[in-house]
Design an enzyme around this catalytic site. Structure first.
Site, PDB file in Angstrom:
ATOM      1  N   SER A  75       0.854  -1.188   0.000  1.00 19.61           N
ATOM      2  CA  SER A  75       0.000   0.000   0.000  1.00 19.61           C
ATOM      3  C   SER A  75       0.888   1.235   0.000  1.00 19.61           C
ATOM      4  O   SER A  75       2.052   1.168   0.416  1.00 19.61           O
ATOM      5  CB  SER A  75      -0.891   0.002   1.244  1.00 19.61           C
ATOM      6  OG  SER A  75      -1.542   1.244   1.419  1.00 19.61           O
TER       7      SER A  75
ATOM      8  N   TYR B 202      -2.853  -0.812  10.043  1.00 21.48           N
ATOM      9  CA  TYR B 202      -2.832  -1.123   8.609  1.00 21.48           C
ATOM     10  C   TYR B 202      -1.509  -0.683   7.997  1.00 21.48           C
ATOM     11  O   TYR B 202      -0.849  -1.451   7.279  1.00 21.48           O
ATOM     12  CB  TYR B 202      -3.998  -0.440   7.905  1.00 21.48           C
ATOM     13  CG  TYR B 202      -4.105  -0.795   6.446  1.00 21.48           C
ATOM     14  CD1 TYR B 202      -4.728  -1.973   6.045  1.00 21.48           C
ATOM     15  CD2 TYR B 202      -3.575   0.036   5.456  1.00 21.48           C
ATOM     16  CE1 TYR B 202      -4.820  -2.315   4.702  1.00 21.48           C
ATOM     17  CE2 TYR B 202      -3.669  -0.287   4.118  1.00 21.48           C
ATOM     18  CZ  TYR B 202      -4.283  -1.463   3.740  1.00 21.48           C
ATOM     19  OH  TYR B 202      -4.361  -1.808   2.412  1.00 21.48           O
TER      20      TYR B 202
END
Length: 251
Positions: A156, A169
């Site tokens: 990400s 995350y």
């Protein structure tokens, strides 16, 4: 390396390959599973919700793809015994594995670390980082039976540049980047297995909607539109490419 914005894989790119896709019930995982099957792969569909996996299974069969397999597993709480049973099942059914796409992930909370609760932190780490590590470690003997195996981890933008309120995350994706590179370094002398990361970028998924509830979903890319990079990394055209982190969309 190819210009992935103009990559055009041949129709039988993944013929006779066996590829495990985690989180295959919806979003990017579903698109990848259907795309891999369309290019000839036998796809092992992993997910939490059997009904969603069965729907993908039916789509693959209706399109004339190779008969897939379904692998329901909750990655937030997998025991050593379950991993062992998973290995045995795949070994007996296929005897090898030519690829893994680690796509399954959860968002957790978007709050300051000061407010982040430990239970959610652990759940995010278990699904996003612990599971890809243990799943890869468990299935390495099957990957070694392949003449050309590829393991693709999902990264990400917040796994490369830390941003406020992305909490567990972000930390998990930084870990995934390191995990991929360490596996690549440790298998550098074994050209038959490669390990890479892909950053999908802003994509129209339920996780993206949760992270950005006010965003117009039609303003971001569809999962299907980013599949060229996913095909390139999982297929034979990326032989020799390992330890890399690629973007599925132009940056």
């Amino acid at each position: 390396m190819l210009d992935l914005n103009h990559y055009q894989p041949r129709s039988n790119l993944l013929e006779n390959r066996i590829i495990l896709v985690t989180g295959a019930g919806e979003g990017i995982g579903k698109s990848a599973a259907l795309t891999y099957a369309r290019h000839g792969a036998t796809v092992v569909l992993h997910g939490r919700t059997i009904a969603k996996l069965e729907a993908v299974y039916d789509q693959i069969e209706q399109a004339g793809g190779a008969k897939p397999a379904i692998l329901p597993l909750h990655l937030d709480n997998v025991s050593e015994l379950e991993y062992s049973q998973l290995f045995s099942t795949l070994q007996q059914q296929f005897g090898r594995l030519d690829g893994i796409l680690h796509n399954a992930g959860i968002l957790g909370h978007r709050v300051p670390l000061e407010q982040y609760d430990a239970q959610t932190w652990d759940a995010v780490m278990n699904v996003n980082l612990r599971a890809p590590f243990l799943l890869t470690q468990t299935l390495l003997p099957l990957l070694k039976q392949s003449q050309d195996a590829s393991v693709v981890f999902t990264s990400s933008g917040v796994g490369r540049t830390a941003r406020a309120q992305w909490g567990a995350y972000s930390v998990s994706k930084f870990g995934v980047e390191a995990l991929s590179r360490i596996f690549a370094a440790e298998f550098a002398d074994q050209a038959a297995i490669r390990f890479n990361c892909v950053n999908p970028g802003a994509t129209r998924t339920s996780m993206r909607a949760d992270a950005y509830p006010e965003e117009n979903p039609h303003s971001v890319a569809t999962p299907d539109s980013i599949m060229p990079t996913y095909l390139y990394l999982i297929g034979p055209d990326s032989r020799g490419v390992t330890g890399q982190s690629l973007d599925a969309q132009p940056t």
